[in-house]
Design a protein around this motif. Structure first.
Motif, mmCIF file in Angstrom:
data_model
loop_
_atom_site.group_PDB
_atom_site.id
_atom_site.type_symbol
_atom_site.label_atom_id
_atom_site.label_comp_id
_atom_site.label_asym_id
_atom_site.label_seq_id
_atom_site.Cartn_x
_atom_site.Cartn_y
_atom_site.Cartn_z
ATOM 1 N N ALA A 20 40.091 34.673 53.628
ATOM 2 C CA ALA A 20 38.722 34.778 54.147
ATOM 3 C C ALA A 20 37.774 35.482 53.192
ATOM 4 O O ALA A 20 36.583 35.184 53.149
ATOM 5 C CB ALA A 20 38.735 35.494 55.499
ATOM 6 N N GLY A 21 38.272 36.466 52.409
ATOM 7 C CA GLY A 21 37.397 37.216 51.519
ATOM 8 C C GLY A 21 36.516 38.186 52.288
ATOM 9 O O GLY A 21 36.790 38.550 53.427
ATOM 10 N N ARG A 28 30.781 39.833 44.372
ATOM 11 C CA ARG A 28 30.419 38.412 44.358
ATOM 12 C C ARG A 28 29.133 38.238 43.565
ATOM 13 O O ARG A 28 28.084 38.774 43.926
ATOM 14 C CB ARG A 28 30.261 37.876 45.781
ATOM 15 C CG ARG A 28 29.934 36.394 45.806
ATOM 16 C CD ARG A 28 29.963 35.813 47.200
ATOM 17 N NE ARG A 28 29.558 34.411 47.198
ATOM 18 C CZ ARG A 28 29.434 33.672 48.285
ATOM 19 N NH1 ARG A 28 29.698 34.195 49.477
ATOM 20 N NH2 ARG A 28 29.067 32.417 48.203
ATOM 21 N N LYS A 29 29.236 37.493 42.477
ATOM 22 C CA LYS A 29 28.095 37.245 41.604
ATOM 23 C C LYS A 29 27.702 35.772 41.659
ATOM 24 O O LYS A 29 28.440 34.933 42.180
ATOM 25 C CB LYS A 29 28.438 37.634 40.160
ATOM 26 C CG LYS A 29 28.730 39.112 39.939
ATOM 27 C CD LYS A 29 28.969 39.386 38.459
ATOM 28 C CE LYS A 29 29.184 40.852 38.169
ATOM 29 N NZ LYS A 29 29.399 41.097 36.716
ATOM 30 N N ASP A 30 26.558 35.486 41.070
ATOM 31 C CA ASP A 30 26.096 34.102 40.943
ATOM 32 C C ASP A 30 26.851 33.471 39.776
ATOM 33 O O ASP A 30 26.600 33.799 38.608
ATOM 34 C CB ASP A 30 24.589 34.090 40.688
ATOM 35 C CG ASP A 30 24.044 32.676 40.533
ATOM 36 O OD1 ASP A 30 24.831 31.710 40.654
ATOM 37 O OD2 ASP A 30 22.832 32.546 40.292
ATOM 38 N N LEU A 31 27.776 32.583 40.069
ATOM 39 C CA LEU A 31 28.582 31.987 39.001
ATOM 40 C C LEU A 31 27.724 31.221 38.008
ATOM 41 O O LEU A 31 28.001 31.210 36.801
ATOM 42 C CB LEU A 31 29.645 31.069 39.607
ATOM 43 C CG LEU A 31 30.773 31.733 40.404
ATOM 44 C CD1 LEU A 31 31.741 30.676 40.916
ATOM 45 C CD2 LEU A 31 31.513 32.755 39.567
ATOM 46 N N CYS A 70 33.843 37.577 37.708
ATOM 47 C CA CYS A 70 35.287 37.488 37.862
ATOM 48 C C CYS A 70 35.623 37.377 39.345
ATOM 49 O O CYS A 70 35.173 38.194 40.153
ATOM 50 C CB CYS A 70 35.975 38.705 37.242
ATOM 51 S SG CYS A 70 37.773 38.678 37.416
ATOM 52 N N GLU A 71 36.411 36.376 39.693
ATOM 53 C CA GLU A 71 36.846 36.175 41.070
ATOM 54 C C GLU A 71 38.374 36.094 41.107
ATOM 55 O O GLU A 71 39.031 36.046 40.065
ATOM 56 C CB GLU A 71 36.185 34.933 41.669
ATOM 57 C CG GLU A 71 34.661 35.031 41.629
ATOM 58 C CD GLU A 71 33.948 34.002 42.486
ATOM 59 O OE1 GLU A 71 34.606 33.075 42.994
ATOM 60 O OE2 GLU A 71 32.720 34.137 42.663
ATOM 61 N N GLU A 95 36.184 34.917 46.451
ATOM 62 C CA GLU A 95 34.807 35.402 46.576
ATOM 63 C C GLU A 95 33.817 34.314 46.955
ATOM 64 O O GLU A 95 33.082 34.441 47.942
ATOM 65 C CB GLU A 95 34.352 36.060 45.257
ATOM 66 C CG GLU A 95 34.867 37.468 45.045
ATOM 67 C CD GLU A 95 36.332 37.505 44.650
ATOM 68 O OE1 GLU A 95 36.892 38.598 44.552
ATOM 69 O OE2 GLU A 95 36.932 36.423 44.427
ATOM 70 N N SER A 96 33.739 33.245 46.185
ATOM 71 C CA SER A 96 32.708 32.213 46.424
ATOM 72 C C SER A 96 33.306 30.887 46.859
ATOM 73 O O SER A 96 32.567 29.926 47.071
ATOM 74 C CB SER A 96 31.866 32.008 45.162
ATOM 75 O OG SER A 96 32.669 31.494 44.117
#
Length: 856
Positions: A20-21, A28-31, A70-71, A95-96
């Protein structure tokens, strides 16, 4: 409206919180905005991977960079793997939920050899070609790191590159190289060539193996000028290793569910079977003056109730006594505990035991490894029988009920009397322990010895499976002789089926890629889990390698190697030299012991790990530690406040079980600095009681708990503190003070109101409700694991049932301590069929709770 497909798959999984994260402190960043996108991949389940301290350190170190995202990615359990394949969904990041193939770099942690098939499973689930030669320019770069990269040859065909040694610095150099390569538009071969310029990076395609007529390895031919060997990376000072200011706090219980804090890296004790003791040299201790500061900050930002002081043996940390004493003075009143890894018997002291027991006592682990003085000299263990017995006496005197021993069988030069001695020594320890503590028990774990690269025993063969079984029979016979007086002694030999495979893969070369691929194609993955390991498939896989290459399991695992034989990892340089290791092997045969160079007189053993300029032993002494006594211990404020908290669960929080919800909230209260009374006993628990469990997948605006606090507290102030520390998906609805002495939530909540939104195409709600009302009876048989099924009367369980429109219903289910209370899914199945009870198909919301007078 149905949830997206991944949400539905996650909520349908056996353990949704694995996927689920949304954990506290996750990044969590904008990839799309990142120059370089990393996926840190752990080839095991979430709860195993998130217990790995190196994996966690690299995650936070990479995300400290503004240009890097990084995820995390883990191997799904078989139910989720099958669901992804059925829905044609790729393996995704936590994360995303981006597909694995969307990342620039996929970095696998290779912790032990039996994870190799899982690596292949993750690649294929992610839509990435298994062999490095088949990948295109825009495919992710597949990296490996961790202890297995000291001999990665059995999986060299599947990886683009490996990191040899410690990764905290080199990951940034790799990130820069990949960013430059992306900008320049070079080929994939250009990238491999570029990576080979980075110290500590091994590109296997730039070496070609050659073999002798007898099928032994002749040499590895370097294909890049000057690229003859790969020297490991090492961080010279542990104080330079970046620590996460806000470590991730998983929702689900992980294998090591605590705040990890590395206090020492490396070991120079010189145990001759131990790979990690060779490849992580020299000993580097963290400044003890920083340990408490890091622990204090980590506890504040996580709410953990336990800290793990990590090292190969915490008793070797020179300042352990003072650090523990100050730690418990500060955090003991808050019931924060300490976890120490396996301790050496010779470092166990009364003072150390008295410190650890101040908060909680669980099992205590020591690792003698061998049971006779002769064998301990062979393996250079550096302890004596009197040390073990003294350690056991100390632990049982301090109040522990359980001690765990770990031994090995099949070590070089071992005799049957050495095997029998495991039982006799353990029995003597229990006999002495029972005099000090009548509840004393000893668990004895026994594993087959498995030779590993870069150890003095890397030339030695493993004993066969049949010989392992024979030694197990020797142990059973010795146990039988003890009689009934030793019922507290539990000897548990580990499953030997995996050991030979592990040994062959640890010492094998590229020809074993055939076995790994065959095992994977035959269905193997998650081989570290007993229920998924299949010995017969692996035997067939090694037989396939033998048919194709003439070498198999026996060639690599059960054959003695000569001093001058080329080994598959000779081009890897761990800086402990091959001549030193051979000399140590000869010393083992002569039962000669070598002292630890990090302590005492600090006699250099010339192993080669130090250069004495940048890399050298770092050991602190008690005089280096500035004691940090806690302030005068304040008594808790007078009086108690009992509060009732109403909270909501939405978004990611609906994936949590009741136990996971409880843990998340208790850690929230710790982060908020709430002073909570605890129960008495070995495992104190805060005085918090929770309302009825909310089913996984159900949103709720009406969850309740009762919380007791020290002192007189203002409800609005407490609520505000909690709001500022809640993880994603939780929301405080209200907080009010209660009069003490009232009935529990379980007794006063008499009913729960639900609202259900049905998906398009569902049967007309009003029609189905009318049909249900017309039925004379409606019951469901609820299966219960390990118990008799229970019959639920749905008619009696429902207080109110109405259709708001064709696709929305509301109902009230009775609640109470009676286990024969209906669940929302059971009622929905009776109304609309089981399809609508699948998670994520219908939206189920717990709207309110109805309070009443407890039944007499």
């Amino acid at each position: 409206m149905q949830l997206p497909v991944l949400d539905r798959l996650i909520l349908s999984a056996q353990k949704p919180s694995r996927y689920a994260g949304g954990e506290l402190n996750a990044v969590r960043k904008d990839l799309a905005a990142a120059r370089v996108k990393w996926a840190l991949a752990f080839p095991d389940t979430y709860e195993v991977g998130m217990s790995n301290v190196g994996f966690r350190l690299l995650y936070h170190a990479l995300n400290e960079r503004p240009d890097v995202a990084c995820e995390r990615v883990f191997m799904p359990w078989p139910d989720m793997e099958a669901a992804l394949e059925a829905e044609r969904q790729p393996l995704f990041s936590i994360e995303s939920r981006a597909p694995l193939a969307a990342f620039d770099i996929v970095g696998f942690t290779l912790q032990f050899e039996l994870c190799y098939t899982t690596v292949l499973a993750m690649l294929e689930l992610g839509g990435i070609a298994l062999h490095a030669k088949d990948r295109k320019r825009d495919d992710p770069l597949i990296l490996g790191g961790g202890p297995c990269t000291y001999n990665p040859e059995p999986v060299a065909h599947f990886f683009d590159a490996f990191v040899i040694g410690e990764g905290e610095e080199v990951v940034h150099e790799i990130s820069d190289a990949v960013a430059d390569w992306k900008r320049g538009g070079g080929s994939r071969d250009d990238l491999r060539w570029l990576l080979a310029e980075i110290p500590g990076v091994y590109v296997p395609s730039l070496f070609r193996p050659h073999y002798n007529a007898d099928r032994t390895l002749k040499a590895y031919e370097p294909l890049k000028p000057g690229y003859d060997s790969i020297v490991r990376r090492v961080i010279p000072d542990l104080n330079l290793v970046p620590q996460a200011e806000k470590p991730i706090v998983p929702f689900m219980q992980t294998v090591h569910d605590r705040l990890p804090l590395e206090i020492q890296r490396g070991c120079t004790r010189g145990c001759r079977f131990c790979q990690v003791g060779m490849i992580t040299r020299p000993t580097r201790q963290r400044d003890p003056n920083d340990v408490r500061r890091i622990a204090e900050r980590g506890l504040q930002t996580t709410g953990y109730e336990e800290v793990g002081f990590l090292s190969l043996s915490a008793g070797d940390y020179s300042c352990i006594d003072g650090v523990l004493e100050d730690f418990f003075d500060e955090f003991g009143p808050e019931n924060v505990g300490i976890s120490l890894p396996s301790l050496r018997t010779e470092t166990m002291s009364e003072r150390l035991a008295s410190q650890i027991k101040r908060v909680r006592k669980s099992g205590f682990t020591v690792a003698p490894e061998a049971a006779t003085e002769r064998m301990r000299r062979v393996i250079n263990k550096g302890n004596a029988e009197k040390d073990l017995l003294h350690a056991v006496d100390t632990v049982f005197t301090a109040g522990w009920d359980l001690v765990k021993f770990y031994f090995m069988i099949g070590l070089p030069t071992e005799r049957d009397e050495d095997v029998r001695a495991i039982v006799t020594l353990s029995a003597e320890a229990l006999r002495r322990g029972r005099k000090l503590n009548p509840r004393a028990e000893i668990n004895v774990g026994i594993s087959p010895f498995c030779p590993k690269p870069f150890t003095p025993f890397q030339w030695d063969p493993m004993i066969s499976f049949e010989e392992t079984e024979r030694k197990h029979a020797v142990l059973r016979e010795e146990l039988r002789k003890l009689g009934r007086g030793y019922r507290g002694l539990h000897v548990k030999p580990h499953d030997a089926r995996q050991s030979a495979l592990e040994g062959a893969l640890a010492l094998g070369d590229r020809r074993l890629a055939t076995a790994v691929l065959h095992a994977y194609r035959s269905g193997q993955r998650l081989d570290g889990w007993t229920e998924h390991f299949n010995l017969e498939i692996w035997r067939q896989a090694f037989a396939e390698a033998e048919r194709e290459h003439g070498v198999g399991l026996g060639f690599f695992a059960h054959r003695e190697k000569g001093e001058r034989e080329a080994l598959p990892f000779d081009h890897i340089d761990c800086e402990v030299t091959k001549p030193y290791l051979w000399k140590a092997r000869m010393a083992a045969l002569g039962e000669a012991q070598v002292p630890d160079c990090a302590y005492g007189e600090e006699i250099c053993t010339a192993c080669g790990a130090c250069d004495y300029e940048v890399v050298d032993t770092i050991v602190y002494h008690p005089k280096d530690y500035r004691r940090q006594p806690a302030g005068a211990s304040e008594a808790p404020p007078p009086g108690r406040t009992l509060l009732r908290l109403r909270y909501a669960k939405q978004g990611v929080a609906v994936a949590l079980s009741h136990l996971e919800t409880m843990t998340a909230l208790l850690r929230t209260f710790r982060r908020a600095g709430l002073s909570m009374p605890h129960s008495q006993g070995f495992h104190p628990k805060p005085k918090v009681s929770f309302g009825p469990a909310c089913p996984v997948g159900t949103e709720s605006h009406a969850e309740y708990l009762d919380l007791e606090l020290f002192g007189t507290r203002d409800a609005s102030e407490v609520a505000e503190g909690i709001r500022g520390n809640l993880p994603e998906g939780f929301r405080v609805v209200s907080c009010e003070v209660l009069r003490p002495g009232g009935a529990s939530l379980a007794r006063t909540i008499r009913g729960i109101e639900y609202r259900v939104e049905l998906p398009e195409g569902a049967p007309d709600a009003a029609v189905r409700l009318a049909e249900f009302a017309a039925r004379e009876e409606a019951t469901v048989l609820r299966e219960r694991e390990g118990k008799q099924p229970v019959r639920i009367d749905l008619k009696k369980s429902v207080d109110r049932l109405v259709a708001e429109n064709a696709r929305e219903i509301r109902f009230t289910l009775r609640a109470g301590e009676n286990e024969a209370v209906a669940r929302p899914s059971e009622l929905l199945a009776a109304l609309f069929g089981t399809e609508l009870t699948r998670p994520g198909v219908a939206r189920i919301v717990r709207e309110n709770a109805i309070f009443g007078v407890p039944a007499a």
